[in-house]
Scaffold this active site. Structure first.
Site, PDB file in Angstrom:
ATOM      1  N   HIS A 168       0.883  -1.188   0.007  1.00  0.00           N
ATOM      2  CA  HIS A 168      -0.062  -0.098  -0.110  1.00  0.00           C
ATOM      3  C   HIS A 168       0.714   1.248   0.015  1.00  0.00           C
ATOM      4  O   HIS A 168       1.917   1.165   0.511  1.00  0.00           O
ATOM      5  CB  HIS A 168      -0.997   0.039   1.256  1.00  0.00           C
ATOM      6  CG  HIS A 168      -1.908  -1.031   1.251  1.00  0.00           C
ATOM      7  ND1 HIS A 168      -2.227  -1.734   2.240  1.00  0.00           N
ATOM      8  CD2 HIS A 168      -3.087  -1.188   0.385  1.00  0.00           C
ATOM      9  CE1 HIS A 168      -3.312  -2.497   2.091  1.00  0.00           C
ATOM     10  NE2 HIS A 168      -3.852  -2.037   0.865  1.00  0.00           N
ATOM     11  N   CYS A 255      -2.339   0.116   9.340  1.00  0.00           N
ATOM     12  CA  CYS A 255      -3.199  -0.803   9.029  1.00  0.00           C
ATOM     13  C   CYS A 255      -4.340  -1.307  10.253  1.00  0.00           C
ATOM     14  O   CYS A 255      -5.454  -1.798   9.980  1.00  0.00           O
ATOM     15  CB  CYS A 255      -2.693  -2.003   8.527  1.00  0.00           C
ATOM     16  SG  CYS A 255      -1.209  -1.850   7.728  1.00  0.00           S
TER      17      CYS A 255
HETATM   18  N1  GLY Z   1      -2.272  -9.082   5.017  1.00  0.00           N
HETATM   19  C1  GLY Z   1      -2.728  -7.735   4.623  1.00  0.00           C
HETATM   20  C2  GLY Z   1      -3.213  -7.757   3.218  1.00  0.00           C
HETATM   21  O1  GLY Z   1      -2.319  -8.263   2.562  1.00  0.00           O
HETATM   22  O2  GLY Z   1      -4.086  -6.801   2.945  1.00  0.00           O
END
Ligand code: GLY
Length: 264
Positions: A168, A255
């Site tokens: 991300h 996250c």
């Molecule tokens: N394990 C987090 C993701 O890949 O979205």
């Protein structure tokens, strides 16, 4: 300048479940230890709560192994929330699970309806704009749909690129204060942060970039001493949080929570 991009009255987290061992990961670096992850998660929640914020702790969702990474399910702004449309098929259903919790706090909850996809780990909100990194999870259609949804609230959205091979956009950067961004060199070198003050992660400490500024604190994954020293030297109140187990699933500080100040 306002500071609503770093000051929050609320956060939402979700407990890791036993199914977290089936969570997505780019590279297998070992099986996450649930008990240790739970201890780290408790440390994280306590650190948020100590700032005076209300932290809503949701129970584990065993049918969604990655559901503890709640950030990806929604973009929360002072005016309203936008429920995302995750690009990972196994994570698509997580967004609908979050929606009722947002509807309890916001008058306006909008939805990304598709066909595009977008995960909020690719979104960095600053005082002046919303940056969205196109990635393997977030595509041009998803970004365009988000731009249309937030425009009536007065937000300017700028599409940028998440570095290749990086999960991300915020895997590689974080807002430290209204003017300052922590970034890896590989992302900063793209020029996408022109006009901001920049602090780079120390060489070899790229995984330190995913911190969060939450009220007066910066929550940072433990294990990156040179970058921690750079932040402390710049005057930030750094709090180290264990992240070894979430890191096995490419997860970090951002996250693990939605951070926001709802209007009511
Ligand atoms: N394990 C987090 C993701 O890949 O979205």
């Amino acid at each position: 300048m306002s500071d609503r991009s770093i000051r929050f009255t609320h956060a939402i987290t979700r407990a890791p479940g036993a199914s977290v061992t089936a969570g997505l990961r780019a590279v297998d670096t070992g099986m996450p230890d649930l008990a240790l992850m739970q201890r780290h998660h408790a440390q994280y929640v306590a650190c948020l709560r100590e700032t005076g914020a209300e932290v809503i702790e949701l129970p584990a969702l065993e049918q969604f192994p990655d559901a503890l990474f709640v950030e990806d399910t929604a973009l929360c702004l002072p005016e309203g929330a936008v429920v995302m449309r995750p690009g990972a098929p196994t994570r698509l259903g997580e967004a609908a699970q979050m929606a009722p919790h947002l509807e309890a706090l916001y008058d306006q909850v909008l939805w990304i309806k598709g066909p595009g996809t977008i995960e909020a780990g690719d979104i960095l909100t600053t005082e002046r704009e919303i940056l969205v990194g196109r990635s393997a999870r977030t595509d041009a259609l998803g970004i365009a749909e988000l731009a249309d949804l937030v425009a009536p609230w007065g937000y300017r959205l700028r599409e940028v690129i998440t570095p290749p091979g990086v999960l991300h956009f915020k895997t590689d950067c974080a807002l430290l204060d209204p003017e300052t961004i922590l970034s890896t060199a590989r992302l900063a070198d793209s020029g996408c942060f022109a006009g901001y003050k920049l602090i780079n992660t120390a060489p070899g400490e790229e995984a330190a970039a995913n911190v969060i500024r939450f009220n007066d604190r910066v929550l940072m994954p433990a294990g990156f001493p040179q970058t921690a020293e750079r932040l402390a030297a710049a005057g930030f109140d750094v709090h180290l949080i264990g992240n070894s187990e979430c890191a096995k699933l490419d997860g970090g500080m951002s996250c693990l929570s939605l951070r926001f100040s709802p209007p009511r």
